[in-house]
Write a protein that holds these residues in place. Structure first.
Motif, PDB file in Angstrom:
ATOM      1  N   MET A   1     -52.570  40.510  25.567  1.00  0.00           N
ATOM      2  CA  MET A   1     -52.306  41.811  25.017  1.00  0.00           C
ATOM      3  C   MET A   1     -52.738  42.900  25.994  1.00  0.00           C
ATOM      4  SD  MET A   1     -52.842  41.725  20.896  1.00  0.00           S
ATOM      5  CE  MET A   1     -52.489  43.439  20.849  1.00  0.00           C
ATOM      6  N   LEU A   2     -53.808  42.651  26.718  1.00  0.00           N
ATOM      7  CA  LEU A   2     -54.260  43.647  27.684  1.00  0.00           C
ATOM      8  C   LEU A   2     -53.203  43.895  28.749  1.00  0.00           C
ATOM      9  CD1 LEU A   2     -58.005  42.665  28.191  1.00  0.00           C
ATOM     10  CD2 LEU A   2     -57.103  44.680  27.049  1.00  0.00           C
ATOM     11  N   THR A   3     -52.560  42.844  29.207  1.00  0.00           N
ATOM     12  CA  THR A   3     -51.502  42.990  30.204  1.00  0.00           C
ATOM     13  C   THR A   3     -50.356  43.834  29.654  1.00  0.00           C
ATOM     14  OG1 THR A   3     -52.079  40.838  31.117  1.00  0.00           O
ATOM     15  CG2 THR A   3     -49.937  41.732  31.736  1.00  0.00           C
ATOM     16  N   LEU A   4     -49.970  43.591  28.433  1.00  0.00           N
ATOM     17  CA  LEU A   4     -48.902  44.376  27.829  1.00  0.00           C
ATOM     18  C   LEU A   4     -49.301  45.842  27.696  1.00  0.00           C
ATOM     19  CD1 LEU A   4     -47.720  41.932  25.020  1.00  0.00           C
ATOM     20  CD2 LEU A   4     -46.520  42.515  27.131  1.00  0.00           C
ATOM     21  N   MET A   5     -50.548  46.096  27.321  1.00  0.00           N
ATOM     22  CA  MET A   5     -51.008  47.480  27.191  1.00  0.00           C
ATOM     23  C   MET A   5     -51.066  48.167  28.556  1.00  0.00           C
ATOM     24  SD  MET A   5     -53.839  47.630  24.183  1.00  0.00           S
ATOM     25  CE  MET A   5     -54.517  45.994  24.078  1.00  0.00           C
ATOM     26  N   ARG A   6     -51.487  47.423  29.590  1.00  0.00           N
ATOM     27  CA  ARG A   6     -51.516  47.998  30.940  1.00  0.00           C
ATOM     28  C   ARG A   6     -50.118  48.338  31.423  1.00  0.00           C
ATOM     29  NH1 ARG A   6     -53.793  43.711  33.471  1.00  0.00           N
ATOM     30  NH2 ARG A   6     -55.486  43.382  32.042  1.00  0.00           N
ATOM     31  N   ARG A   7     -49.162  47.441  31.143  1.00  0.00           N
ATOM     32  CA  ARG A   7     -47.778  47.669  31.580  1.00  0.00           C
ATOM     33  C   ARG A   7     -47.158  48.869  30.876  1.00  0.00           C
ATOM     34  NH1 ARG A   7     -45.422  41.515  31.848  1.00  0.00           N
ATOM     35  NH2 ARG A   7     -46.590  40.909  33.698  1.00  0.00           N
ATOM     36  N   SER A   8     -47.445  49.013  29.584  1.00  0.00           N
ATOM     37  CA  SER A   8     -46.854  50.143  28.861  1.00  0.00           C
ATOM     38  C   SER A   8     -47.534  51.449  29.242  1.00  0.00           C
ATOM     39  CB  SER A   8     -46.937  49.925  27.355  1.00  0.00           C
ATOM     40  OG  SER A   8     -48.267  50.031  26.918  1.00  0.00           O
ATOM     41  N   GLY A   9     -48.797  51.392  29.625  1.00  0.00           N
ATOM     42  CA  GLY A   9     -49.530  52.581  30.063  1.00  0.00           C
ATOM     43  C   GLY A   9     -49.880  53.488  28.900  1.00  0.00           C
ATOM     44  N   GLY A  10     -50.733  54.419  29.148  1.00  0.00           N
ATOM     45  CA  GLY A  10     -51.072  55.407  28.149  1.00  0.00           C
ATOM     46  C   GLY A  10     -52.161  55.006  27.172  1.00  0.00           C
TER      47      GLY A  10
ATOM     48  N   ARG B   1     -56.538  48.687  19.102  1.00  0.00           N
ATOM     49  CA  ARG B   1     -55.334  47.840  18.972  1.00  0.00           C
ATOM     50  C   ARG B   1     -55.702  46.360  18.922  1.00  0.00           C
ATOM     51  NH1 ARG B   1     -50.055  49.994  20.133  1.00  0.00           N
ATOM     52  NH2 ARG B   1     -50.197  51.978  19.039  1.00  0.00           N
ATOM     53  N   LEU B   2     -56.614  45.955  19.765  1.00  0.00           N
ATOM     54  CA  LEU B   2     -57.031  44.546  19.761  1.00  0.00           C
ATOM     55  C   LEU B   2     -57.672  44.166  18.431  1.00  0.00           C
ATOM     56  CD1 LEU B   2     -58.473  44.160  23.367  1.00  0.00           C
ATOM     57  CD2 LEU B   2     -56.386  43.133  22.451  1.00  0.00           C
ATOM     58  N   TYR B   3     -58.517  45.033  17.894  1.00  0.00           N
ATOM     59  CA  TYR B   3     -59.161  44.732  16.626  1.00  0.00           C
ATOM     60  C   TYR B   3     -58.146  44.697  15.481  1.00  0.00           C
ATOM     61  CZ  TYR B   3     -62.666  44.448  13.014  1.00  0.00           C
ATOM     62  OH  TYR B   3     -63.427  44.006  11.964  1.00  0.00           O
ATOM     63  N   GLU B   4     -57.180  45.600  15.486  1.00  0.00           N
ATOM     64  CA  GLU B   4     -56.150  45.623  14.439  1.00  0.00           C
ATOM     65  C   GLU B   4     -55.322  44.344  14.439  1.00  0.00           C
ATOM     66  OE1 GLU B   4     -53.738  49.084  14.938  1.00  0.00           O
ATOM     67  OE2 GLU B   4     -55.418  50.455  14.667  1.00  0.00           O
ATOM     68  N   ASN B   5     -55.062  43.795  15.606  1.00  0.00           N
ATOM     69  CA  ASN B   5     -54.217  42.603  15.719  1.00  0.00           C
ATOM     70  C   ASN B   5     -55.007  41.300  15.746  1.00  0.00           C
ATOM     71  OD1 ASN B   5     -51.520  43.778  15.907  1.00  0.00           O
ATOM     72  ND2 ASN B   5     -52.356  44.773  17.735  1.00  0.00           N
ATOM     73  N   MET B   6     -56.291  41.407  15.569  1.00  0.00           N
ATOM     74  CA  MET B   6     -57.150  40.227  15.564  1.00  0.00           C
ATOM     75  C   MET B   6     -56.920  39.417  14.290  1.00  0.00           C
ATOM     76  SD  MET B   6     -61.329  40.120  15.883  1.00  0.00           S
ATOM     77  CE  MET B   6     -61.351  41.425  17.068  1.00  0.00           C
TER      78      MET B   6
ATOM     79  N   VAL C   1     -63.627  45.853  25.562  1.00  0.00           N
ATOM     80  CA  VAL C   1     -62.628  44.791  25.633  1.00  0.00           C
ATOM     81  C   VAL C   1     -63.206  43.542  26.277  1.00  0.00           C
ATOM     82  CG1 VAL C   1     -60.396  44.201  26.665  1.00  0.00           C
ATOM     83  CG2 VAL C   1     -60.769  46.476  25.743  1.00  0.00           C
ATOM     84  N   THR C   2     -64.121  43.704  27.180  1.00  0.00           N
ATOM     85  CA  THR C   2     -64.674  42.564  27.921  1.00  0.00           C
ATOM     86  C   THR C   2     -65.703  41.786  27.124  1.00  0.00           C
ATOM     87  OG1 THR C   2     -66.336  44.001  28.921  1.00  0.00           O
ATOM     88  CG2 THR C   2     -64.283  43.667  30.142  1.00  0.00           C
TER      89      THR C   2
END
Length: 139
Positions: free
Chosen positions: A1-10, A19-24, A40-41
């Motif tokens: 998910m982090l990769t997707l968030m980095r790619r989308s930016g913002g 976002r990570l907690y919501e989708n956990m 995140v780490t």
């Protein structure tokens, strides 16, 4: 998910954590509270949960194995035992174990009830009466 968030930016760090907690998975949310999820780490909490969950599954598996062993010390009582598997604690209607061949009246293994305790009927009495009539009477 982090990769997707980095790619989308913002996404800043707080938005990523949200976002990570919501989708956990809900099971993880019981162990990792929202206030504890600060970065995140911080993946040690999730690893702790996975280890605890693996131990819980192993414990449940061991408990099922111990439960499946038949009780040898207790004598068979048809009122207390399942008529399908010969175990105590449930009835034949709720039985999930494989069926066993045994007499449900006396508990003898390897024989069905109809062979161990045949029902009284006219055929047996008629055969017995015919045998008595055929025998010569002592006179």
């Amino acid at each position: 998910m982090l990769t997707l968030m980095r790619r989308s930016g913002g996404f800043n760090r707080d938005e990523q954590v949200d976002r990570l907690y919501e989708n956990m998975s809900p099971e993880y949310k019981f162990y990792v509270r929202y206030d504890d999820a600060t970065s995140v780490t911080e993946q040690a909490r999730a690893a702790d949960y996975e280890e605890i969950e693996a131990q819980r599954r192993e414990h449940a598996k061991a408990a099922r194995k111990a439960e499946d062993k038949p009780t040898v010390a207790a004598a068979y009582k048809k009122e207390e035992c399942c008529w399908r598997c010969k175990q105590r604690g449930h009835t034949r209607f709720n039985c999930k174990k494989p069926p066993r061949k045994f007499c449900s009246q006396c508990g003898r293994d390897g024989v069905l009830t109809k062979q161990c305790h045949p029902p009284p009927g006219n055929a047996e009495r008629a055969g017995a009466a015919t045998a008595d009539a055929a025998a010569p009477s002592p006179a």
